[in-house]
Design an enzyme around this catalytic site. Sequence first.
Site, PDB file in Angstrom:
ATOM      1  N   CYS A 141       4.516  -6.991   4.735  1.00 39.73           N
ATOM      2  CA  CYS A 141       5.321  -8.158   4.415  1.00 39.73           C
ATOM      3  C   CYS A 141       6.768  -7.932   4.871  1.00 39.73           C
ATOM      4  O   CYS A 141       7.267  -6.803   4.863  1.00 39.73           O
ATOM      5  CB  CYS A 141       5.274  -8.435   2.913  1.00 39.73           C
ATOM      6  SG  CYS A 141       3.667  -9.005   2.328  1.00 39.73           S
ATOM      7  N   CYS A 175      -0.562  -0.344  -1.002  1.00 41.94           N
ATOM      8  CA  CYS A 175      -0.516  -1.684  -1.585  1.00 41.94           C
ATOM      9  C   CYS A 175      -1.655  -1.950  -2.548  1.00 41.94           C
ATOM     10  O   CYS A 175      -1.608  -2.903  -3.323  1.00 41.94           O
ATOM     11  CB  CYS A 175      -0.522  -2.742  -0.485  1.00 41.94           C
ATOM     12  SG  CYS A 175      -2.015  -2.730   0.529  1.00 41.94           S
TER      13      CYS A 175
END
Length: 241
Positions: free
Chosen positions: A195, A223
């Site tokens: 991201c 993540c």
Amino acid sequence: MSGPARTTKVEALERTLAALAASHSPAVLASSLSAEDMVVTDAILRLELPIGIFTLDTGRLHGDTLRVIDAVWERYRYSIVVHRPDPHATLEYVSHFGRDGFYRSQELRKRCCEIRKVEPLRRALAGKRAWITGLRRGQSAGRGEVPAQAFDPVHAIEKFNPLAEWAEDDVWRYVRSFDVPYNALYDQGYRSIGCAPCSRPVAPWEDVRAGRWWWESAEARECGLHVGPDGRLVRAKETVA
């Protein structure tokens, strides 16, 4: 064959993908649109293998990352399936913690990853017999024991990491040799791209994933896509195809 150089690793990748397509259908590549995943994408589409390809649009990706989806269509005439997070869950998170609340604590960062990546992955893998990733052992110390194939106890399917033994140079040699489309951010110093607010360029001598969640300790920089319920990277016993 004439054309791009076919190294032993390339031939092994092709054999692995062809074999799992035949024995683990339906199988899918979970692509982050990274250089590694583009190598696997190219091999799948070049060989016309019956393996699906999807990506997770978290809603916070760089524009350059999303443009890779269009590049795949332009090059291969293949539409990558895009899975997105539940809009109600993302709205609730933003309402309670702010758009960038993940900077405040590791708990909030992992909650954001759960909503934007982990839950959509579960939906994307539903009904599949195997999933493929571009994980490499050289990407970080935490991934040093990534197996080429193992049973994924979290999603209860086989997981293949056909680039596990590849070095970063192997990846870029393939990209150049086969003229594979790739994320323009790599040319700006990025080496691991997630991201936009959670990725940044790194120096050549830094760890490949040093630019991911750089405000946290190195041990915590996953993540959740490849970790078990205990929060650690899954290192299941390697299995044989």
